[in-house]
Scaffold this motif. Sequence first.
Motif, PDB file in Angstrom:
ATOM      1  N   PHE A   7      41.757   3.467  -3.503  1.00 11.84           N
ATOM      2  CA  PHE A   7      40.675   2.553  -3.149  1.00 11.84           C
ATOM      3  C   PHE A   7      40.599   2.283  -1.643  1.00 11.84           C
ATOM      4  N   MET A  12      37.760  -0.185  -0.120  1.00 16.70           N
ATOM      5  CA  MET A  12      36.513  -0.246  -0.873  1.00 16.70           C
ATOM      6  C   MET A  12      36.561  -1.417  -1.852  1.00 16.70           C
ATOM      7  N   CYS A  13      35.532  -2.248  -1.812  1.00 18.20           N
ATOM      8  CA  CYS A  13      35.455  -3.437  -2.664  1.00 18.20           C
ATOM      9  C   CYS A  13      34.235  -3.314  -3.575  1.00 18.20           C
ATOM     10  N   HIS A  14      34.473  -3.145  -4.869  1.00 19.93           N
ATOM     11  CA  HIS A  14      33.373  -2.956  -5.812  1.00 19.93           C
ATOM     12  C   HIS A  14      32.838  -4.264  -6.359  1.00 19.93           C
ATOM     13  N   ASP A  15      33.635  -5.323  -6.302  1.00 23.22           N
ATOM     14  CA  ASP A  15      33.195  -6.605  -6.851  1.00 23.22           C
ATOM     15  C   ASP A  15      33.890  -7.749  -6.109  1.00 23.22           C
ATOM     16  N   ASP A  17      37.728  -7.574  -5.904  1.00 23.88           N
ATOM     17  CA  ASP A  17      38.189  -6.625  -4.885  1.00 23.88           C
ATOM     18  C   ASP A  17      38.117  -7.250  -3.498  1.00 23.88           C
ATOM     19  N   ARG A  18      37.026  -7.963  -3.228  1.00 24.32           N
ATOM     20  CA  ARG A  18      36.876  -8.599  -1.915  1.00 24.32           C
ATOM     21  C   ARG A  18      37.951  -9.656  -1.695  1.00 24.32           C
ATOM     22  N   SER A  30      25.253  -1.652  -2.060  1.00 24.83           N
ATOM     23  CA  SER A  30      25.511  -2.756  -2.994  1.00 24.83           C
ATOM     24  C   SER A  30      26.982  -3.154  -3.008  1.00 24.83           C
ATOM     25  N   LYS A  31      27.791  -2.441  -2.255  1.00 21.87           N
ATOM     26  CA  LYS A  31      29.224  -2.710  -2.246  1.00 21.87           C
ATOM     27  C   LYS A  31      29.646  -3.214  -0.862  1.00 21.87           C
ATOM     28  N   HIS A  32      30.947  -3.449  -0.708  1.00 18.87           N
ATOM     29  CA  HIS A  32      31.493  -3.905   0.566  1.00 18.87           C
ATOM     30  C   HIS A  32      32.730  -3.088   0.912  1.00 18.87           C
ATOM     31  N   GLU A  33      33.073  -3.098   2.182  1.00 21.29           N
ATOM     32  CA  GLU A  33      34.340  -2.537   2.633  1.00 21.29           C
ATOM     33  C   GLU A  33      35.025  -3.555   3.527  1.00 21.29           C
TER      34      GLU A  33
END
Length: 317
Positions: free
Chosen positions: A43, A64-67, A70-71, A102-105
Amino acid sequence: MHGCLKDVGGTIMGHALCICSKGTITINNKRYLLIHRLGEGGFSYVDLVEGLHDGRFYALKRIMCHDKDDRQEAMHEIEMHQLFEHPNILPLCAHAMVEKGSKHEAWLLLPFLKRGTLWQEVEALRDKSIFMPEERILAILHGICRGLQTIHKKGYAHRDLKPTNVLLDDDDQPLLMDLGSMNQARIVVQSSREALRVQDWAAQRCTISYRAPELFTVERECVIDERTDIWSLGCVLYCMMFGEGPYDMIFQKGDSVALAVQNDLTMPENTRYSPALKRLLSSAMVVNPQERPYITDIICQVEDIQPPPSGQDTTRI
């Protein structure tokens, strides 16, 4: 990689990060040139970047942050870095949370140490049929212990100490990294449900061949404390002494590490290292966590061991 990426993390995330042109990024008004990919995991991935303002190299870790969960986990790793300023703990130079569709890092800018990890050093020596001399083992171990002591004094435990999570600088000093698995040192378990939750968490976040015995089958009423790190420290010491972790081959062969760690440690027959170093190893890897020493005791043992005379830098098999 083009266009501006908005900062979405609030005040703790610092300034917005902007991708200004292909191959360069700007963090906190400082530009960095993307060089090449250093490595990647499930990830996250790490790029080598050069600071155009100072000419120094850095490692840019992108998680990688999917939700939302994760963040939060990525923010936890950032917050753990911010707790410490110690020569044996890898510092965080800058950070940001960025939107990617739509996601974050989560982006963590860290110092780049060209020598790499302790594991890479052990592998290089092993490939040459060379064992690390005791004096060097003690020096590296002492630095690792100092980093752990600082973490434990703050009321936390690393929980994923292993040779690949220890970097070596140009002076052969170790720096602990990958703080994402850190949590409070003392975990009180009072039910079967809590025990299963801790056990599942450990299975996901604590590397199996360096995981303490008490984390494989968590008792319904117990206290897990920072001495899980002492077990892992013993595994790291074993790796420096013998070229691999005590349970690496068991895992690679597909045998049960959970069963193997319930037995007393056996070490290869040799006269390469002093009895005092072997006693130190045995004391760290006591199966019963309540009989395992704390980090202060380990440091005392390290400092009490008289280093062998210098002169011969390597010992061949």
